[in-house]
Design an enzyme around this catalytic site. Structure first.
Site, PDB file in Angstrom:
ATOM      1  N   HIS A 106       0.819  -1.222   0.000  1.00  0.00           N
ATOM      2  CA  HIS A 106       0.000   0.000   0.000  1.00  0.00           C
ATOM      3  C   HIS A 106       0.854   1.274   0.000  1.00  0.00           C
ATOM      4  O   HIS A 106       0.352   2.357  -0.289  1.00  0.00           O
ATOM      5  CB  HIS A 106      -0.980   0.005   1.176  1.00  0.00           C
ATOM      6  CG  HIS A 106      -0.358   0.303   2.508  1.00  0.00           C
ATOM      7  ND1 HIS A 106      -0.013  -0.677   3.409  1.00  0.00           N
ATOM      8  CD2 HIS A 106      -0.020   1.483   3.104  1.00  0.00           C
ATOM      9  CE1 HIS A 106       0.490  -0.112   4.493  1.00  0.00           C
ATOM     10  NE2 HIS A 106       0.505   1.192   4.339  1.00  0.00           N
ATOM     11  N   ASP A 141       0.458  -7.787   2.910  1.00  0.00           N
ATOM     12  CA  ASP A 141       0.661  -6.448   2.345  1.00  0.00           C
ATOM     13  C   ASP A 141       2.157  -6.194   2.200  1.00  0.00           C
ATOM     14  O   ASP A 141       2.770  -5.440   2.961  1.00  0.00           O
ATOM     15  CB  ASP A 141       0.011  -5.416   3.281  1.00  0.00           C
ATOM     16  CG  ASP A 141       0.076  -4.000   2.740  1.00  0.00           C
ATOM     17  OD1 ASP A 141       0.643  -3.795   1.642  1.00  0.00           O
ATOM     18  OD2 ASP A 141      -0.413  -3.088   3.423  1.00  0.00           O
ATOM     19  N   SER A 207       4.720   2.767   7.768  1.00  0.00           N
ATOM     20  CA  SER A 207       4.373   1.557   7.025  1.00  0.00           C
ATOM     21  C   SER A 207       5.527   1.113   6.128  1.00  0.00           C
ATOM     22  O   SER A 207       6.121   1.917   5.413  1.00  0.00           O
ATOM     23  CB  SER A 207       3.136   1.815   6.160  1.00  0.00           C
ATOM     24  OG  SER A 207       1.991   1.985   6.951  1.00  0.00           O
TER      25      SER A 207
END
Length: 266
Positions: A106, A141, A207
């Site tokens: 992402h 992810d 992230s």
């Protein structure tokens, strides 16, 4: 005396007193004093807190153990990269001297067509030549960037197993675009085969960044947090990271950046 030991001791004492009918259960009698299980638990928690404060302000390791945050920052930060795209920003880390970077899917968005900027701690930029989305065979992810990397950039090795609950960990990343920020916490819980929970402070921009243990090895990829809750964050476990990288035939580093003080430990 470690955080893990204190956790289990306090849990045992509080459970013992909660299961008794009397709020003042005598577990040991001193002259003119009765000590209850709850009092002992409170004292132990106080000692643990004192050790944490001593570590934070004195730069040492509480109770003779724990993680050396300064050493982690010094040796591991050069392996962490800042990633930006037209849609946002995030973190990643080098896992191979061939220029392989691990991050979250992402963070980078769609490829091809999207511009991805990768920056090293010293300001140099790396051109991304290929991107591998890993959702073709895993629901994790994760994504891999293949970059033209300058020589001398150290690669981080991946831990062989998930650390125990209570183990010290350090997160390195770029929360809200503040670059190469480190935060410290513990592993709070092991949830399933894919994720571990941690209480180190992370935010948007962390992230894809690494969660690092006391040896300098990566034991998680920071991935998501629960909104509306403080320090309830989640990272992909090291076993899953290794599985993905081995499947991609990526040559991994096995170097231990932070050496143990014990001469008998490998």
């Amino acid at each position: 005396f470690s955080v893990i030991q204190a956790y289990h001791c306090c849990k045992s004492i509080v459970t013992f007193t909660d299961n008794c009918s009397s709020p003042e259960v005598e577990i040991e009698r001193w002259p003119n004093m009765v000590v209850s299980g709850r009092v002992v638990a409170i004292v132990m928690i106080g000692l643990l807190t004192l050790g944490a404060v001593t570590e934070a302000f004195g730069g040492g390791k509480a109770f003779g153990g724990g993680i050396d945050s300064k050493e982690v920052q010094k040796l591991c930060s050069p392996s962490v990269v800042f990633i930006s795209t037209p849609d946002g920003l995030g973190s990643g880390f080098v896992v191979s001297s061939d220029g392989v970077v691990v991050t979250n899917r992402h963070v980078i968005g769609e490829w091809p067509g999207g511009h991805i900027n990768v920056q090293l701690q010293d300001g140099r930029r790396c051109r991304v030549v290929r991107v591998k989305h890993l959702d073709s065979y895993t629901e994790l992810d994760l994504a891999i960037l293949y970059c033209e990397m300058p020589e001398g950039v150290p690669a981080l090795s991946i831990g062989t197993s998930t650390p125990d609950v209570g183990s010290d960990v350090v997160a390195i990343g770029h929360p809200s675009g503040l670059k190469w920020v480190i935060t410290k916490g513990i592993v709070s819980r092991i949830h399933d085969a894919d994720y571990l929970q941690l209480d180190a402070a992370v935010n948007g921009g962390n992230s894809g960044g690494p969660l690092i243990d006391e040896t300098g090895r990566v034991v998680g990829v920071i991935t998501w947090k629960m909104r509306g809750m403080e320090n309830t964050n989640f990272a992909i476990r090291p076993e899953r990271i290794t599985y993905v990288l081995q499947r991609e035939n990526i040559r991994l580093s096995h170097e231990r950046l932070i050496r143990s003080e014990s001469p008998t430990e490998a």
